[in-house]
Scaffold this motif. Structure first.
Motif, PDB file in Angstrom:
ATOM      1  N   TRP A 105       9.395   8.571  -7.398  1.00 60.58           N
ATOM      2  CA  TRP A 105       8.247   8.277  -8.259  1.00 60.58           C
ATOM      3  C   TRP A 105       8.424   6.895  -8.887  1.00 60.58           C
ATOM      4  CZ3 TRP A 105       3.613   9.826  -8.188  1.00 60.58           C
ATOM      5  CH2 TRP A 105       3.223  11.173  -8.121  1.00 60.58           C
ATOM      6  N   ALA A 106       9.615   6.648  -9.411  1.00 65.95           N
ATOM      7  CA  ALA A 106       9.884   5.354 -10.044  1.00 65.95           C
ATOM      8  C   ALA A 106       9.665   4.214  -9.045  1.00 65.95           C
ATOM      9  CB  ALA A 106      11.315   5.325 -10.590  1.00 65.95           C
ATOM     10  N   ALA A 107      10.102   4.424  -7.805  1.00 71.38           N
ATOM     11  CA  ALA A 107       9.957   3.393  -6.783  1.00 71.38           C
ATOM     12  C   ALA A 107       8.491   3.112  -6.484  1.00 71.38           C
ATOM     13  CB  ALA A 107      10.686   3.819  -5.510  1.00 71.38           C
ATOM     14  N   ARG A 108       7.680   4.164  -6.320  1.00 76.75           N
ATOM     15  CA  ARG A 108       6.259   3.930  -6.001  1.00 76.75           C
ATOM     16  C   ARG A 108       5.577   3.156  -7.117  1.00 76.75           C
ATOM     17  NH1 ARG A 108       1.605   5.356  -2.951  1.00 76.75           N
ATOM     18  NH2 ARG A 108       2.783   6.567  -1.430  1.00 76.75           N
ATOM     19  N   TRP A 109       5.801   3.540  -8.364  1.00 74.37           N
ATOM     20  CA  TRP A 109       5.138   2.835  -9.458  1.00 74.37           C
ATOM     21  C   TRP A 109       5.618   1.401  -9.558  1.00 74.37           C
ATOM     22  CZ3 TRP A 109       0.814   4.656 -10.762  1.00 74.37           C
ATOM     23  CH2 TRP A 109       0.586   6.030 -10.863  1.00 74.37           C
ATOM     24  N   ALA A 110       6.927   1.184  -9.384  1.00 71.82           N
ATOM     25  CA  ALA A 110       7.461  -0.171  -9.469  1.00 71.82           C
ATOM     26  C   ALA A 110       6.887  -1.051  -8.361  1.00 71.82           C
ATOM     27  CB  ALA A 110       8.981  -0.150  -9.399  1.00 71.82           C
ATOM     28  N   LEU A 111       6.761  -0.504  -7.168  1.00 67.20           N
ATOM     29  CA  LEU A 111       6.192  -1.271  -6.061  1.00 67.20           C
ATOM     30  C   LEU A 111       4.723  -1.600  -6.301  1.00 67.20           C
ATOM     31  CD1 LEU A 111       7.839   0.547  -3.027  1.00 67.20           C
ATOM     32  CD2 LEU A 111       8.390  -1.713  -3.921  1.00 67.20           C
ATOM     33  N   CYS A 112       4.060  -0.769  -7.102  1.00 68.54           N
ATOM     34  CA  CYS A 112       2.662  -1.040  -7.448  1.00 68.54           C
ATOM     35  C   CYS A 112       2.538  -2.018  -8.610  1.00 68.54           C
ATOM     36  CB  CYS A 112       1.952   0.266  -7.816  1.00 68.54           C
ATOM     37  SG  CYS A 112       1.561   1.324  -6.412  1.00 68.54           S
ATOM     38  N   GLY A 113       3.679  -2.434  -9.178  1.00 64.87           N
ATOM     39  CA  GLY A 113       3.653  -3.413 -10.254  1.00 64.87           C
ATOM     40  C   GLY A 113       3.727  -2.831 -11.647  1.00 64.87           C
ATOM     41  N   VAL A 114       4.065  -1.544 -11.767  1.00 62.75           N
ATOM     42  CA  VAL A 114       4.125  -0.877 -13.064  1.00 62.75           C
ATOM     43  C   VAL A 114       5.578  -0.788 -13.526  1.00 62.75           C
ATOM     44  CG1 VAL A 114       3.608   1.243 -14.333  1.00 62.75           C
ATOM     45  CG2 VAL A 114       2.074   0.463 -12.508  1.00 62.75           C
TER      46      VAL A 114
ATOM     47  N   THR B 246      17.162   4.377  -3.746  1.00 59.93           N
ATOM     48  CA  THR B 246      15.780   4.745  -3.451  1.00 59.93           C
ATOM     49  C   THR B 246      14.865   3.526  -3.509  1.00 59.93           C
ATOM     50  OG1 THR B 246      16.149   6.964  -4.354  1.00 59.93           O
ATOM     51  CG2 THR B 246      13.869   6.255  -4.098  1.00 59.93           C
ATOM     52  N   LEU B 247      15.069   2.676  -4.499  1.00 56.27           N
ATOM     53  CA  LEU B 247      14.279   1.442  -4.582  1.00 56.27           C
ATOM     54  C   LEU B 247      14.498   0.570  -3.355  1.00 56.27           C
ATOM     55  CD1 LEU B 247      14.661   0.416  -8.339  1.00 56.27           C
ATOM     56  CD2 LEU B 247      12.506   0.807  -7.133  1.00 56.27           C
ATOM     57  N   GLU B 248      15.725   0.482  -2.906  1.00 60.08           N
ATOM     58  CA  GLU B 248      16.021  -0.313  -1.714  1.00 60.08           C
ATOM     59  C   GLU B 248      15.309   0.248  -0.488  1.00 60.08           C
ATOM     60  OE1 GLU B 248      19.926  -1.755   0.912  1.00 60.08           O
ATOM     61  OE2 GLU B 248      20.193  -0.683  -0.988  1.00 60.08           O
ATOM     62  N   ALA B 249      15.365   1.569  -0.333  1.00 64.33           N
ATOM     63  CA  ALA B 249      14.691   2.198   0.807  1.00 64.33           C
ATOM     64  C   ALA B 249      13.185   2.021   0.716  1.00 64.33           C
ATOM     65  CB  ALA B 249      15.050   3.683   0.861  1.00 64.33           C
ATOM     66  N   ALA B 250      12.628   2.165  -0.476  1.00 65.81           N
ATOM     67  CA  ALA B 250      11.187   2.028  -0.651  1.00 65.81           C
ATOM     68  C   ALA B 250      10.720   0.605  -0.377  1.00 65.81           C
ATOM     69  CB  ALA B 250      10.800   2.446  -2.072  1.00 65.81           C
TER      70      ALA B 250
ATOM     71  N   HIS C  43      -0.411  -9.872  -0.239  1.00 67.70           N
ATOM     72  CA  HIS C  43      -1.091 -10.107  -1.517  1.00 67.70           C
ATOM     73  C   HIS C  43      -0.617  -9.098  -2.558  1.00 67.70           C
ATOM     74  CE1 HIS C  43      -3.781 -12.983   0.353  1.00 67.70           C
ATOM     75  NE2 HIS C  43      -4.041 -12.099   1.290  1.00 67.70           N
ATOM     76  N   ALA C  44       0.673  -8.808  -2.546  1.00 63.16           N
ATOM     77  CA  ALA C  44       1.193  -7.761  -3.429  1.00 63.16           C
ATOM     78  C   ALA C  44       1.392  -8.289  -4.838  1.00 63.16           C
ATOM     79  CB  ALA C  44       2.528  -7.238  -2.888  1.00 63.16           C
ATOM     80  N   VAL C  45       1.179  -7.426  -5.813  1.00 61.43           N
ATOM     81  CA  VAL C  45       1.496  -7.785  -7.184  1.00 61.43           C
ATOM     82  C   VAL C  45       3.010  -7.840  -7.323  1.00 61.43           C
ATOM     83  CG1 VAL C  45      -0.577  -6.715  -8.097  1.00 61.43           C
ATOM     84  CG2 VAL C  45       1.495  -5.351  -7.878  1.00 61.43           C
ATOM     85  N   ALA C  46       3.478  -8.537  -8.364  1.00 62.99           N
ATOM     86  CA  ALA C  46       4.913  -8.594  -8.607  1.00 62.99           C
ATOM     87  C   ALA C  46       5.432  -7.192  -8.887  1.00 62.99           C
ATOM     88  CB  ALA C  46       5.192  -9.520  -9.786  1.00 62.99           C
ATOM     89  N   LEU C  47       6.654  -6.946  -8.476  1.00 65.91           N
ATOM     90  CA  LEU C  47       7.228  -5.626  -8.666  1.00 65.91           C
ATOM     91  C   LEU C  47       7.394  -5.303 -10.142  1.00 65.91           C
ATOM     92  CD1 LEU C  47      10.034  -5.590  -5.939  1.00 65.91           C
ATOM     93  CD2 LEU C  47       7.639  -4.925  -5.747  1.00 65.91           C
ATOM     94  N   GLY C  48       7.201  -4.040 -10.480  1.00 66.10           N
ATOM     95  CA  GLY C  48       7.472  -3.596 -11.826  1.00 66.10           C
ATOM     96  C   GLY C  48       8.971  -3.467 -12.048  1.00 66.10           C
TER      97      GLY C  48
ATOM     98  N   PRO D  14       4.339  15.974  -5.821  1.00 68.02           N
ATOM     99  CA  PRO D  14       4.321  15.057  -4.689  1.00 68.02           C
ATOM    100  C   PRO D  14       5.156  15.591  -3.529  1.00 68.02           C
ATOM    101  CG  PRO D  14       6.061  14.397  -6.150  1.00 68.02           C
ATOM    102  CD  PRO D  14       5.489  15.696  -6.713  1.00 68.02           C
ATOM    103  N   PHE D  15       5.285  14.763  -2.502  1.00 71.95           N
ATOM    104  CA  PHE D  15       6.053  15.155  -1.319  1.00 71.95           C
ATOM    105  C   PHE D  15       6.984  14.023  -0.918  1.00 71.95           C
ATOM    106  CE2 PHE D  15       2.531  17.876  -1.708  1.00 71.95           C
ATOM    107  CZ  PHE D  15       3.008  19.109  -1.298  1.00 71.95           C
ATOM    108  N   ASN D  16       8.170  14.383  -0.534  1.00 67.50           N
ATOM    109  CA  ASN D  16       9.232  13.432  -0.250  1.00 67.50           C
ATOM    110  C   ASN D  16       9.080  12.819   1.150  1.00 67.50           C
ATOM    111  OD1 ASN D  16      11.777  12.170  -0.823  1.00 67.50           O
ATOM    112  ND2 ASN D  16      12.747  13.657   0.529  1.00 67.50           N
ATOM    113  N   PRO D  17       9.182  11.476   1.277  1.00 67.76           N
ATOM    114  CA  PRO D  17       9.426  10.487   0.220  1.00 67.76           C
ATOM    115  C   PRO D  17       8.132  10.080  -0.499  1.00 67.76           C
ATOM    116  CG  PRO D  17       9.414   9.391   2.353  1.00 67.76           C
ATOM    117  CD  PRO D  17       9.245  10.870   2.634  1.00 67.76           C
ATOM    118  N   VAL D  18       8.163  10.147  -1.815  1.00 67.18           N
ATOM    119  CA  VAL D  18       6.970   9.900  -2.621  1.00 67.18           C
ATOM    120  C   VAL D  18       6.422   8.496  -2.404  1.00 67.18           C
ATOM    121  CG1 VAL D  18       6.051   9.924  -4.975  1.00 67.18           C
ATOM    122  CG2 VAL D  18       7.857  11.518  -4.328  1.00 67.18           C
TER     123      VAL D  18
END
Length: 353
Positions: free
Chosen positions: A33-42, A60-64, A86-91, A164-168
């Motif tokens: 969950w933390a990885a998905r939000w961080a990748l979205c810029g949160v 997990t962050l590395e894999a994501a 065109h990705a936002v900066a990582l959170g 959610p379902f793994n990997p989130v």
């Protein structure tokens, strides 16, 4: 190409990202969950008392990040913004030593602790003592009814299940279930945030044990255990039957639409008329469970280890992610199924860039 059987989730383009997120419990699901939000810029604050939490979050962050790079959502060079993505900066992901420190500024709080009602309720008491009264608490429980979870809360209206379902960070489905005291506003806010993160929230309108997806998984799991228990098939043979056969169809169409295609020109009507009577045959042990004796557990473990060979779990997870990425890209190219969630996430990230 369009999918003639749209899913029951809201448009993935709806909703805005939450201003800040907290995760309580950094196991496999919490870290993802933390990885998905961080990748979205949160920005995400994470609490977990275990000394292994930092390693779990980092790996997990590395894999994501690797998966999103292959999806074209992140630059391989910088891990952040690229002309294609065109990705936002990582959170930022920060680990804290206290629950209160993690949740105090969060508008969305993911509870990802073990599946024990009392443990979860104790966590809610700590969370509510520090969090804003209107912060949404989303439990990642895979089957406990939210009405039971919220029974001792001061603000039960703000608790919702977000299963959610793994990997989130790759699979878009998240089951959203409200309890008897959950407000409609809480559900709407959670659905909007999940949509903005490129997920496909499925509103489960009836509060039932196991929700929707795990009810289906449990049925298959029981049958698989019986086949091993009775010596009909090995662990590897059962997995081959799934991944080389119907599993490939399920990934794009699910079960009902797959059976509609099996009916030929007559569609689902012909299928159910032709194959429906077979449901009366005593094949299944659906409502019975083999006893998990030490001997049977040993058999399952031995066969599973033989199936994996010398591949460690980390390598299996990496292979899983590579395969999922390629499958998602194929579905996106065909404007189908989970590929639509990826396309919506790509559009949102492009607009944000």
């Amino acid at each position: 190409m369009t999918d003639p059987c749209p899913t029951g989730h809201a448009d993935a383009a709806d909703g805005e990202l939450p201003g800040s997120v907290a995760v309580v419990g950094a196991g496999v699901i919490g870290a993802a969950w933390a990885a998905r939000w961080a990748l979205c810029g949160v920005d995400v604050e994470v609490y977990d008392p275990l000394p292994t939490a930092s390693r779990q979050v980092e790996s997990t962050l590395e894999a994501a990040r690797a998966a999103w790079e292959r999806l074209g959502l992140l630059s391989r060079e910088t891990g952040e913004r690229s002309e294609r993505a065109h990705a936002v900066a990582l959170g930022e992901v920060i680990l804290t030593s206290e629950v209160g420190d993690a949740v105090i500024d969060a508008v969305l709080i993911h509870e990802c602790v073990p599946e024990r009602v009392k443990i979860k309720q104790a966590v809610y008491a700590e969370v509510e003592a520090a969090a804003a009264p209107d912060a949404v608490i989303a439990s990642s429980t895979s089957g406990i009814r939210p009405s039971e979870l919220q029974a001792e809360m001061q603000h039960p209206e703000r608790l919702v299940v977000g299963h959610p379902f793994n990997p989130v960070y790759l699979l878009p489905l998240v089951e959203v279930v409200g309890g008897s005291q959950t407000s409609e506003l809480t559900i709407e806010r959670a659905m909007g945030w999940f949509n903005a993160a490129g997920m496909a929230p499925l509103r489960v309108r009836s509060e039932v044990d196991g929700f929707v997806a795990d009810r289906l998984l449990e049925a298959l799991w029981r049958e698989a255990l019986w086949l091993v228990h009775d010596g009909v098939a090995t662990v590897a043979e059962i997995d081959d039957a799934m991944r080389l056969g119907f599993g490939l169809r399920w990934a794009q169409m699910g079960v009902f639409q797959t059976y509609a295609t099996a009916g030929g020109e007559g569609g689902f009507r012909h299928f159910i008329e032709h194959f429906g009577p077979a449901l009366q045959q005593p094949w299944t042990k659906l409502t019975d469970v083999p006893e998990l004796t030490p001997e049977f557990i040993a058999t399952l473990i031995t066969q599973s280890d033989e199936q994996s060979g010398d591949q460690p779990v980390a390598e299996l997870c990496a292979a899983r992610d590579r395969n999922l990425v390629d499958l998602l890209l194929a579905l996106e190219a065909n404007d189908w199924g989970a590929g639509r969630s990826l396309a919506a996430l790509r559009r949102r990230m492009s607009a944000a860039g």
